[in-house]
Design a protein around this motif. Structure first.
Motif, mmCIF file in Angstrom:
data_model
loop_
_atom_site.group_PDB
_atom_site.id
_atom_site.type_symbol
_atom_site.label_atom_id
_atom_site.label_comp_id
_atom_site.label_asym_id
_atom_site.label_seq_id
_atom_site.Cartn_x
_atom_site.Cartn_y
_atom_site.Cartn_z
ATOM 1 N N PHE A 121 0.814 -1.221 0.000
ATOM 2 C CA PHE A 121 0.000 0.000 0.000
ATOM 3 C C PHE A 121 0.849 1.273 0.000
ATOM 4 O O PHE A 121 0.354 2.343 -0.322
ATOM 5 C CB PHE A 121 -0.988 -0.005 1.172
ATOM 6 N N GLU A 122 2.127 1.147 0.361
ATOM 7 C CA GLU A 122 2.983 2.332 0.296
ATOM 8 C C GLU A 122 3.432 2.601 -1.136
ATOM 9 O O GLU A 122 4.175 3.545 -1.399
ATOM 10 C CB GLU A 122 4.159 2.181 1.267
ATOM 11 N N HIS A 168 -1.008 -4.225 6.731
ATOM 12 C CA HIS A 168 -1.405 -3.206 5.754
ATOM 13 C C HIS A 168 -1.862 -1.929 6.475
ATOM 14 O O HIS A 168 -1.481 -0.825 6.106
ATOM 15 C CB HIS A 168 -2.569 -3.704 4.896
ATOM 16 N N ASP A 169 -2.697 -2.098 7.505
ATOM 17 C CA ASP A 169 -3.252 -0.925 8.179
ATOM 18 C C ASP A 169 -2.182 -0.192 8.986
ATOM 19 O O ASP A 169 -2.146 1.035 9.009
ATOM 20 C CB ASP A 169 -4.449 -1.342 9.046
ATOM 21 N N ILE A 170 -1.311 -0.958 9.636
ATOM 22 C CA ILE A 170 -0.219 -0.320 10.399
ATOM 23 C C ILE A 170 0.669 0.455 9.428
ATOM 24 O O ILE A 170 1.063 1.592 9.691
ATOM 25 C CB ILE A 170 0.603 -1.394 11.165
ATOM 26 N N SER A 171 0.950 -0.164 8.279
ATOM 27 C CA SER A 171 1.808 0.498 7.301
ATOM 28 C C SER A 171 1.126 1.751 6.750
ATOM 29 O O SER A 171 1.729 2.829 6.672
ATOM 30 C CB SER A 171 2.208 -0.514 6.223
ATOM 31 N N ASP A 312 9.815 -2.244 12.067
ATOM 32 C CA ASP A 312 8.928 -1.356 12.844
ATOM 33 C C ASP A 312 7.511 -1.935 12.912
ATOM 34 O O ASP A 312 6.864 -1.918 13.965
ATOM 35 C CB ASP A 312 8.837 0.031 12.179
ATOM 36 N N VAL A 313 7.034 -2.423 11.782
ATOM 37 C CA VAL A 313 5.666 -2.962 11.741
ATOM 38 C C VAL A 313 5.591 -4.276 12.534
ATOM 39 O O VAL A 313 4.612 -4.528 13.245
ATOM 40 C CB VAL A 313 5.185 -3.118 10.274
ATOM 41 N N VAL A 314 6.648 -5.084 12.454
ATOM 42 C CA VAL A 314 6.670 -6.332 13.237
ATOM 43 C C VAL A 314 6.630 -6.015 14.739
ATOM 44 O O VAL A 314 5.962 -6.708 15.516
ATOM 45 C CB VAL A 314 7.900 -7.202 12.867
#
Ligand code: NAD
Length: 339
Positions: A121-122, A168-171, A312-314
């Motif tokens: 999504f980025e 996806h949402d966190i990113s 970071d997302v993990v």
């Protein structure tokens, strides 16, 4: 010069990587899958592609690797490729534990190879447009962000719905706000099979922006929904990833609080105005992402979503686990600080 890229995992998502990579100039693809039926299918659909049943034997002929195997295999497969000096694009989530993700980032840096995470999504023009709208101040101060990523399926075997869909949402949310959350709160439950959560709500706190986000992720919903709602003090924006031609709508609506001294006033007053849908040129985000990976390999440029971004997302995902065994606990309510 032709770059030969190995795609590990020819499943639902890996087959899309093979298609888009095969369409890039001067790229040749080797499909690697441990399942003979999947390999046979890859050979039938892409007669020009090489096929191999394991990464280790394919590695000497490869220039780079895309890992689209199930998340639990990401770390081991990536380390194999990194040790062999190959650049790696790893699907989300980068790894299933923080130490694994840290090791991947550390080894890639040590070897001086490109490590990129597939936060698709980025690389999505609608998300770029949404960020442009948020950054322009058009919405006013952001009050909160709400996301819904729901469908019937695709149930995963090796991770719960949070680790599968919430990356996806966190990113997206952290990209929009330009910061990572510092705190998460989770409600999650397994309804079918009951060993892995299939419905969850994740709340995240973004301290600097003073924004709360609420993400609903589900494998058990009658409708497919892919929606991000950004509510600002002045306007609100909704990004519907399933819309063909109005993926973003900006609503000139809001709520005003009256003068607190006016004892006869209603609790709030409502503002209503236009709904505008900015034009967003559609380019397949996966194709943009994979072209960026190839460009980074060739130019030595650092990817826009490097391994550190995946780490970071993990970290955020790991904070949603009350304990390591939480992935197999069906009911939980936890509040954790992201560290
Ligand atoms: N970015 C996105 O929007 C998006 C969407 C869907 C899936 N994904 C990610 O893609 C990855 C794959 O998901 P999927 O839904 O395609 O899974 P899948 O189960 O459909 O496919 C996985 C494939 O990997 C193969 N495989 C497993 N272990 C292997 C190994 N050690 N070596 C070689 N092949 C191996 C399996 O045989 C299978 O064909 C996951 O990380 C998932 O989170 C990303």
């Amino acid at each position: 010069m032709v770059d030969r890229i190995g795609v590990v995992g020819y499943g639902y998502w890996g087959s899309k990587h093979v298609r888009v990579l095969g369409g890039l100039p001067d790229v040749a693809v080797t499909v690697i899958d441990s399942n003979a039926d999947r390999l046979a299918e890859a050979g039938r659909v892409h007669p020009g592609a090489e096929v191999e049943c394991d990464l280790e034997s394919a590695l000497p002929d490869l220039d780079a690797v895309v890992i689209a195997a199930p998340p639990r295999a990401h770390c081991g497969l990536s380390l194999l490729a990194i040790e062999a000096g190959k650049g790696v694009l790893v699907e989300k989530p980068l790894a299933m534990t923080v130490p694994d993700a840290e090791l991947m980032v550390e080894r890639a840096a040590g070897k001086g190879v490109c490590l990129m995470v597939g936060h698709t999504f980025e690389y999505n023009a609608a998300v770029w447009k949404l960020k442009e709208i948020v950054d322009s101040g058009e919405l006013g101060r952001i009050l909160y962000i709400d996301t819904a990523r729901l469908d019937l399926g695709r149930y995963q075997r090796d991770c719960n719905v949070i680790w599968d869909l919430a990356p996806h949402d966190i990113s997206i949310i952290s990209y929009l706000l330009g910061e990572m959350p510092t705190r998460t709160e989770v409600w999650a439950q397994g309804h079918v099979g009951r060993d892995l959560a299939d419905v969850a709500y994740v709340q995240m706190t973004f301290e600097r922006s003073d924004v709360q986000s609420y993400s609903h992720v589900s494998w058990l919903d009658p409708r497919k929904v892919r929606r991000i709602t950004v509510v600002g003090e002045r306007k609100m924006a909704v990004y519907n990833d399933l819309s063909d031609n109005e993926r973003i709508r900006v609503y000139d609506i809001g709520v005003d609080v009256p003068d607190p001294d006016d004892v006869h006033a209603l609790p709030v007053s409502y503002r209503n105005g236009d709904i505008v849908s900015p034009y967003v040129q559609f380019t397949e985000p996966l194709a943009v992402q994979d072209a960026h990976f190839v460009n980074c390999l060739r130019s030595g440029r650092r990817p826009d979503t490097p391994g550190e971004r995946g780490l970071d997302v993990v970290r955020v995902l790991a904070s949603t686990d009350k304990a390591p065994e939480a992935l197999t606990v069906s009911v939980r309510r936890g509040m954790k600080t992201v560290s």
